[in-house]
Scaffold this motif. Structure first.
Motif, mmCIF file in Angstrom:
data_model
loop_
_atom_site.group_PDB
_atom_site.id
_atom_site.type_symbol
_atom_site.label_atom_id
_atom_site.label_comp_id
_atom_site.label_asym_id
_atom_site.label_seq_id
_atom_site.Cartn_x
_atom_site.Cartn_y
_atom_site.Cartn_z
ATOM 1 N N THR A 141 0.839 -1.203 0.000
ATOM 2 C CA THR A 141 0.000 0.000 0.000
ATOM 3 C C THR A 141 0.872 1.250 0.000
ATOM 4 O O THR A 141 0.636 2.188 -0.767
ATOM 5 C CB THR A 141 -0.938 -0.003 1.225
ATOM 6 N N SER A 163 1.270 4.038 -3.031
ATOM 7 C CA SER A 163 1.070 5.459 -2.762
ATOM 8 C C SER A 163 2.303 6.260 -3.191
ATOM 9 O O SER A 163 2.178 7.320 -3.814
ATOM 10 C CB SER A 163 0.803 5.660 -1.266
ATOM 11 N N ARG A 203 2.432 6.465 -7.004
ATOM 12 C CA ARG A 203 1.486 7.454 -7.537
ATOM 13 C C ARG A 203 2.037 8.865 -7.368
ATOM 14 O O ARG A 203 1.977 9.683 -8.285
ATOM 15 C CB ARG A 203 0.130 7.334 -6.834
ATOM 16 N N ARG A 204 2.603 9.163 -6.203
ATOM 17 C CA ARG A 204 3.163 10.492 -5.937
ATOM 18 C C ARG A 204 4.364 10.749 -6.847
ATOM 19 O O ARG A 204 4.522 11.853 -7.370
ATOM 20 C CB ARG A 204 3.558 10.616 -4.457
#
Length: 192
Positions: A52, A56, A59-60
């Motif tokens: 997870t 994240s 994506r950033r």
């Protein structure tokens, strides 16, 4: 109790582990399996959390790259360029490049290469001279004049035709305010 610590990686069940469990009582076997199940659940939970967090962060990272104008193509190009640079700086590449240079020098210094080069140069020079002589001959000038006059005739006819077509278009506009067009011939029907 077992000597396995909770920080050690889970070992697939094999004969060694089965043999260790065989010396234990049923109650000790169940307790050991419960500890392993608990540790496995904890590790799988940590893996899920790490996935997870990684998703994240990815994506950033993609968002920041997009804001900076860094495209996938640019990244691939940079990776390829870096790879090529690494290859060129490698000892193997340097050695191969050196050997190719030596072979090239040996070939160009060889007497057969020199003879072949001079022979090809001589043939090319002879052909150039013959073409120059032909260009100054009467027959070549005659052909050149015929081709030139044929070109001018075709050019004149094309310009004449386009001017007459333009004149027809202008005449049609002045009479009716619309453009006169020539009839079209369907492509699937032959001309009779």
């Amino acid at each position: 109790m077992s000597n396995i610590s909770p920080t050690e990686e889970a070992i697939p069940v094999d004969n060694h582990v089965v043999n260790d469990l065989s010396s234990l009582s049923n109650e000790e076997k169940e307790r050991q399996q419960a500890l392993w199940n608990e540790e496995l659940a904890q590790i799988e939970d940590e893996i899920a959390t790490l996935r997870t967090v990684l998703a994240s962060k990815m994506r950033r990272s993609a968002e920041l790259k997009r804001n900076l104008g860094i495209t996938v193509w640019k990244e691939v190009s940079e990776d390829i360029n870096q790879g090529l640079k690494n290859v060129k700086e490698s000892n193997v590449y340097q050695t191969v490049e050196s050997k190719v240079g030596q072979v090239t020098k040996a070939v160009t210094d060889a007497p057969i290469y020199q003879k072949t080069t001079s022979l090809i140069g001589g043939i090319t020079g002879n052909i150039t001279n013959k073409i120059g002589q032909m260009r100054h001959s009467e027959s070549f000038r005659s052909i050149e004049e015929k081709v030139g006059s044929a070109y001018e005739n075709v050019k004149t006819k094309v310009v004449s035709r386009s001017n007459s077509q333009q004149s027809l278009d202008e005449a049609g506009r002045s009479r009716s305010g619309s453009v006169v067009t020539s009839p079209t011939i369907p492509e699937d029907k032959p001309l009779a």
